[in-house]
Design an enzyme around this catalytic site. Structure first.
Site, PDB file in Angstrom:
ATOM      1  N   SER A 146      -7.800  48.945 -12.222  1.00 24.44           N
ATOM      2  CA  SER A 146      -7.671  49.954 -13.172  1.00 24.44           C
ATOM      3  C   SER A 146      -7.812  51.000 -12.727  1.00 24.44           C
ATOM      4  CB  SER A 146      -8.608  49.661 -14.092  1.00 24.44           C
ATOM      5  OG  SER A 146      -8.860  50.696 -15.230  1.00 24.44           O
ATOM      6  N   TYR A 159     -17.824  48.523 -15.908  1.00 25.87           N
ATOM      7  CA  TYR A 159     -16.562  48.042 -15.633  1.00 25.87           C
ATOM      8  C   TYR A 159     -15.657  48.705 -14.598  1.00 25.87           C
ATOM      9  CZ  TYR A 159     -11.556  47.101 -17.072  1.00 25.87           C
ATOM     10  OH  TYR A 159     -10.175  46.867 -17.136  1.00 25.87           O
ATOM     11  N   LYS A 163     -13.835  47.473 -10.908  1.00 28.88           N
ATOM     12  CA  LYS A 163     -12.450  47.843 -10.817  1.00 28.88           C
ATOM     13  C   LYS A 163     -12.318  48.653  -9.463  1.00 28.88           C
ATOM     14  CE  LYS A 163     -10.502  45.513 -13.951  1.00 28.88           C
ATOM     15  NZ  LYS A 163      -9.763  44.330 -13.701  1.00 28.88           N
TER      16      LYS A 163
END
Ligand SMILES: NC(=O)c1ccc[n+]([C@@H]2O[C@H](COP(=O)([O-])OP(=O)(O)OC[C@H]3O[C@@H](n4cnc5c(N)ncnc54)[C@H](OP(=O)(O)O)[C@@H]3O)[C@@H](O)[C@H]2O)c1
Length: 255
Positions: A146, A159, A163
């Protein structure tokens, strides 16, 4: 340019919807056999039907597996090899985000789940694919990270850290597995999927105004990049992260 995907076999995790489904559809359009996986068999069976209807004659195997479950993962990779004889491409796409808030407040269980699904599963499925045949005859691995792994952001810091780890895991695996296996990463910006619904559903027009290319991404935007990275056109690329974000990360700074 021909992609060279015809007759190759690709396994895509998280392929029951969103980006993974679009990648499976795009690979099938290029003549690849696709093994689609996620937790729910019923949803996968529907996607298999859709792929078959769009690309009659395409080789499709739908096999449910929780990416964090070692036995289910092994059974899925074995089923792919049994059905199509070999595995050439692995797309580690399944991802999750069970927590939104300041990073210091995340509960251990949510943090562990993020690491299990977004980060360690990449290692686990890569290991299985190598043992299945990739290490022997070579192939390509694509990890879906991401742009969050490259920048800081409120609310989804942990999160994003997972990534950032995916980006580094890709570089490390690329170094360890060259030249037989190429490993690259895609860093999508905001894409209209279920996972990111809370970010775009009520703000799409507003967000689009600030996007240099004027819109939020569609799953197919990421699938196009995956076709490039899986195929022969990228044969001199490994260990790289392709940012596909509508220009979001080149917006001028307001400072
Ligand atoms: N959408 C965005 O804006 C965006 C931006 C950057 C990166 N990404 C990344 O892109 C990837 C795909 O996300 P998406 O946006 O396409 O999300 P999505 O539409 O919600 O799809 C997620 C897929 O992963 C599967 N999945 C979730 N947990 C799983 C598990 N434990 N085991 C196996 N499969 C699991 C889901 O199916 P089941 O629920 O049936 O298992 C589904 O097929 C993720 O890695 C995500 O982090 C997305």
């Amino acid at each position: 340019m021909r992609t060279g995907l015809e007759g190759r076999t690709a396994l895509i995790t998280g392929a029951s919807r969103g980006i993974g489904k679009a990648i499976a559809m795009a690979f099938a359009a290029e003549g690849a056999n696709v093994v689609i996986s996620s937790r729910r068999q019923e949803a996968l069976d529907e996607v298999a039907k859709e792929i078959g209807a769009a690309h009659p004659g395409a080789g499709v195997l739908a096999k449910a597996a929780h990416v964090g479950d070692a036995e289910q993962a092994a059974a899925c990779v074995d089923a792919a090899a049994a059905e199509f004889g070999r595995l050439d491409i692995l797309v580690n796409n399944a991802g999750t985000n069970p927590y939104f808030g300041p990073m210091a407040d995340i509960e251990p269980a949510a943090a562990a789940k993020i690491v299990e699904i977004n980060q360690f599963a990449v290692v686990q499925w890569t290991r299985l694919a190598l043992r299945a045949s990739l290490a022997e005859h070579g192939g390509t691995i694509i990890n879906i990270a991401s742009v969050g792994g490259l920048v800081t952001e409120h609310g989804i810091g942990y999160y994003n850290a997972s990534k950032a780890a995916v980006i580094h895991l890709s570089r490390q695996f690329a170094m360890e597995l060259a030249p037989r296996v190429r490993v690259n990463c895609i860093a999508p910006g905001l894409v209209k999927t279920h996972l990111a619904r809370a970010l775009w559903e009520n703000n799409e027009a507003e967000i689009s105004k600030y996007m240099p290319l004027g819109r939020i991404g569609e799953p197919e935007d990421i699938a196009n990049a995956a076709v490039f990275l899986a195929g022969d056109a990228s044969s001199w690329m490994t260990g790289q992260t392709l940012v596909v974000d509508g220009g979001a990360t080149i917006r001028p700074s307001i400072a």
